[in-house]
Design a protein around this motif. Sequence first.
Motif, PDB file in Angstrom:
ATOM      1  N   VAL A  10      38.087 -40.723 -26.488  1.00 53.47           N
ATOM      2  CA  VAL A  10      39.416 -40.030 -26.504  1.00 53.47           C
ATOM      3  C   VAL A  10      39.666 -39.401 -25.035  1.00 53.47           C
ATOM      4  CG1 VAL A  10      40.421 -37.870 -27.266  1.00 53.47           C
ATOM      5  CG2 VAL A  10      39.336 -39.564 -29.060  1.00 53.47           C
ATOM      6  N   CYS A  11      38.767 -38.710 -24.545  1.00 60.79           N
ATOM      7  CA  CYS A  11      38.970 -37.943 -23.149  1.00 60.79           C
ATOM      8  C   CYS A  11      39.322 -38.953 -22.166  1.00 60.79           C
ATOM      9  CB  CYS A  11      37.628 -37.544 -22.625  1.00 60.79           C
ATOM     10  SG  CYS A  11      37.287 -35.847 -23.685  1.00 60.79           S
ATOM     11  N   CYS A  12      38.684 -40.173 -22.222  1.00 60.09           N
ATOM     12  CA  CYS A  12      38.908 -41.207 -21.416  1.00 60.09           C
ATOM     13  C   CYS A  12      40.415 -41.972 -21.481  1.00 60.09           C
ATOM     14  CB  CYS A  12      37.838 -42.494 -21.120  1.00 60.09           C
ATOM     15  SG  CYS A  12      36.326 -42.083 -20.558  1.00 60.09           S
ATOM     16  N   ILE A  22      45.083 -33.837 -17.243  1.00 61.11           N
ATOM     17  CA  ILE A  22      43.783 -33.462 -18.041  1.00 61.11           C
ATOM     18  C   ILE A  22      42.850 -32.675 -17.262  1.00 61.11           C
ATOM     19  CG2 ILE A  22      42.651 -35.710 -17.655  1.00 61.11           C
ATOM     20  CD1 ILE A  22      41.795 -35.498 -20.762  1.00 61.11           C
ATOM     21  N   PHE A  23      42.993 -32.852 -16.022  1.00 65.85           N
ATOM     22  CA  PHE A  23      42.098 -32.017 -15.191  1.00 65.85           C
ATOM     23  C   PHE A  23      42.148 -30.548 -15.023  1.00 65.85           C
ATOM     24  CE2 PHE A  23      41.663 -36.635 -13.719  1.00 65.85           C
ATOM     25  CZ  PHE A  23      40.151 -36.582 -13.749  1.00 65.85           C
ATOM     26  N   ARG A  24      43.274 -30.114 -15.705  1.00 65.39           N
ATOM     27  CA  ARG A  24      43.444 -28.565 -15.655  1.00 65.39           C
ATOM     28  C   ARG A  24      42.512 -28.082 -16.892  1.00 65.39           C
ATOM     29  NH1 ARG A  24      50.265 -28.574 -15.503  1.00 65.39           N
ATOM     30  NH2 ARG A  24      50.527 -29.653 -13.416  1.00 65.39           N
ATOM     31  N   THR A  25      42.174 -26.944 -16.510  1.00 67.31           N
ATOM     32  CA  THR A  25      41.314 -26.384 -17.480  1.00 67.31           C
ATOM     33  C   THR A  25      42.053 -25.854 -18.505  1.00 67.31           C
ATOM     34  OG1 THR A  25      39.522 -25.880 -15.679  1.00 67.31           O
ATOM     35  CG2 THR A  25      39.413 -24.500 -17.783  1.00 67.31           C
ATOM     36  N   PRO A  26      41.876 -26.339 -19.812  1.00 67.41           N
ATOM     37  CA  PRO A  26      42.662 -25.771 -20.928  1.00 67.41           C
ATOM     38  C   PRO A  26      42.180 -24.305 -21.229  1.00 67.41           C
ATOM     39  CG  PRO A  26      40.748 -27.095 -21.762  1.00 67.41           C
ATOM     40  CD  PRO A  26      40.887 -27.129 -20.261  1.00 67.41           C
ATOM     41  N   PRO A  27      43.305 -23.315 -21.794  1.00 64.16           N
ATOM     42  CA  PRO A  27      43.017 -21.924 -22.253  1.00 64.16           C
ATOM     43  C   PRO A  27      42.030 -22.086 -23.083  1.00 64.16           C
ATOM     44  CG  PRO A  27      44.855 -22.769 -23.244  1.00 64.16           C
ATOM     45  CD  PRO A  27      44.357 -23.952 -22.311  1.00 64.16           C
ATOM     46  N   LEU A 374      35.351 -33.950 -35.682  1.00 67.37           N
ATOM     47  CA  LEU A 374      35.718 -34.870 -34.818  1.00 67.37           C
ATOM     48  C   LEU A 374      37.201 -35.395 -35.545  1.00 67.37           C
ATOM     49  CD1 LEU A 374      32.988 -37.491 -35.371  1.00 67.37           C
ATOM     50  CD2 LEU A 374      33.666 -36.053 -33.308  1.00 67.37           C
ATOM     51  N   ASN A 375      38.249 -34.438 -35.040  1.00 70.80           N
ATOM     52  CA  ASN A 375      39.718 -34.578 -35.424  1.00 70.80           C
ATOM     53  C   ASN A 375      40.519 -33.758 -34.144  1.00 70.80           C
ATOM     54  OD1 ASN A 375      39.674 -31.664 -35.631  1.00 70.80           O
ATOM     55  ND2 ASN A 375      38.731 -31.861 -37.782  1.00 70.80           N
ATOM     56  N   LEU A 376      41.764 -33.947 -34.580  1.00 72.59           N
ATOM     57  CA  LEU A 376      42.646 -33.852 -33.320  1.00 72.59           C
ATOM     58  C   LEU A 376      42.745 -32.228 -33.224  1.00 72.59           C
ATOM     59  CD1 LEU A 376      45.697 -35.977 -33.579  1.00 72.59           C
ATOM     60  CD2 LEU A 376      44.123 -36.291 -32.080  1.00 72.59           C
ATOM     61  N   ASN A 380      41.900 -31.038 -29.358  1.00 74.85           N
ATOM     62  CA  ASN A 380      43.246 -30.240 -28.741  1.00 74.85           C
ATOM     63  C   ASN A 380      42.546 -28.907 -28.096  1.00 74.85           C
ATOM     64  OD1 ASN A 380      44.839 -32.277 -28.934  1.00 74.85           O
ATOM     65  ND2 ASN A 380      45.848 -31.548 -31.043  1.00 74.85           N
ATOM     66  N   MET A 381      41.784 -28.232 -28.740  1.00 71.55           N
ATOM     67  CA  MET A 381      41.280 -27.088 -28.430  1.00 71.55           C
ATOM     68  C   MET A 381      40.446 -27.164 -27.188  1.00 71.55           C
ATOM     69  SD  MET A 381      40.060 -24.863 -31.835  1.00 71.55           S
ATOM     70  CE  MET A 381      39.137 -25.847 -32.237  1.00 71.55           C
ATOM     71  N   ALA A 382      39.767 -28.494 -27.091  1.00 68.12           N
ATOM     72  CA  ALA A 382      39.117 -28.777 -25.970  1.00 68.12           C
ATOM     73  C   ALA A 382      37.805 -27.860 -25.314  1.00 68.12           C
ATOM     74  CB  ALA A 382      39.968 -29.152 -24.693  1.00 68.12           C
TER      75      ALA A 382
END
Length: 462
Positions: A10-12, A22-27, A374-376, A380-382
Motif C-alpha cells: 500500500v505504501c509503495c 507521502i514523505f510528509r510526516t502525518p499528524p 489491515l484496513n484503510l 490512513n492514521m499511518a
Amino acid sequence: MQLFLEIIFVCCSLVSVQSLEIFRTPPLPHFDHEWWGPVEEKQHNDTSIRPFQVHFDPGMIEDLRYRLKSHRPFTPPLEGVGFEYGFNTHYLHGWVDYWADQYPFQQQEDFLNQFPQFKTNVQGLDIHFIWVKPEVPPGMEVVPLLLLHGWPGSVREFYGTLPMLATVSRERDFAVEVIAPSLPGFGFSDAAVRPGLGATEMGVVLRNLMHRLGFKKFYVQGGDWGAYIGLCMATLYPKEVLGYHTNLALSITPTAILTWVLGSIYPPLVVDPVLADRMYPILSVVYWLTRETGYLHLQATKPDTLGVSMADSPAGLLAYIYQLFSSGSRRKFYYRSDGGFDDLYSRDELIDNLMIYWITNSFTTSSRIYAETLNLRNINMAVFAIPTPVPTWTIHAKDEIFYQSPTLLKFKYPNLLNSTVLFTGGHFLALEKPQVFADDVLHAIAAFRRWHFNRKHKKYTF
C-alpha cells in the motif's frame, strides 16, 4: 505474521500515486478512550484488580476428548510431500492422539497457574494479565516491563522466560517486574463487541492497563502483533514508553520502503553483506511472504467464517495453528513431513497454547485483529510511518519472517541503540530460546536507563 507485506504494498502504491506528498510526516492521531464492552455495563464498571486462575473444567475435557476421537478420517497427503500443502495429515494423527490420551490436563493446569494472574476492566473489557514481581534487596530499583505476545501465540510463550526476566542479579542495579497481558480478544481477555479495535487501539487499552496498575512510565517488549502494538505505543506515548524492545522490528515509513527497494541495486549500501540474504533479492522475500500468507487474507477479510470451523474441531484448530508454528520457526521445515516441531518444542507446551484458544473459544475474536488493523482506517492514521524518539533495541532471529537492517529501522526509530543479530532461532523466540530472549531484553533495559540518564544529565528533552 506477515501482515506487514500488505502495508508495504500500500505504501509503495501511495508513493507512485502521490509522489512526494507521502514523505510528509502525518499528524499524530488522538484517541479517545473508546468503550469496547457492552453499553449497558458502562455505568457499573468494576475497575478493581481481581485474582484469576486457569481452570480446565471436567466437562470441557470430556467434550474435547470426544471431538478429538470422533473426527472424520483425515485426507491422506500427496506422496512425498512435507508441509508444502499445509499440516501433513500422516503426522497429524499422532498429535491428535497425544492430545486426547496423553496430555496431562491437571498437571498443565497447575503449570499455567504457577504465576500470579489477574483481571481488571479497561475501557469495557476484562483484561487478563500475568504479573511477576521480583524479590529485591533494600534499595534496588524495580522497573515495569509490558510484555506483548501475538497471533497464533499467547502468554504461554513467556512461561520459560518470565523467571529469567524477573531474576535479581548483582550485575544490575535494577530488577524487572513483568506484566504480560492476553491481548484483547485473545485467551482470557474479553473481545470488543463492536468494530474498530485494531492493534493501534489495543495499544491505547494496554497503556491504560499500565496506568491502572500504577505505572505512568514503563518499558515495552513485543513480538508478532505485540511488535506492532508496541510500535504504536512508542509512537503515541513517547513520554511514557521508556524503551521499546522487539524481536520483529519494522520500519514501514515510505522512505524506509523505498530505501529497501533501491538497495537491491547495491545491497551493501543498506545492509551488512553477511545479512544481505535476509533482505535480498526482494523477489525471493516477496515470494516467500506471499506463499505463506493465505491465512492472513482469510483472517483480514472473513475471520468469523473461518472461526466456525476452528471452534468446532480441535483437530482443525491444531492443524491450522501449528502449520504456522512450523513455517514461522524454520523455513526448512516446509519440506519436512513432521513439521520439525520436536526439534524445538515439547508437545505439552504447544498444546498448552492450543488449550488457551480452545477453552476460551477465542480463535475468532483473536483473528479479528487482522481485519481490524489491515484496513484503510489504520493505513490512513499511518502511525507506522511516524518516527518515534523512544530509545529502541531490536533482536533478529535467523528465521524471523522479515528482516530490516538498522539503516532502514532508523527511519522509524532514530534512537535505535542496538540490533542484536542471531544466527539461529525463529519467530517464536521467547518460547524457543527463553534465556537468549531474556538476556537481550535485560541488556536493552540497562541501555535504555543509561540513555535516559545521559539525556537528563545533558538536560535534553523530547
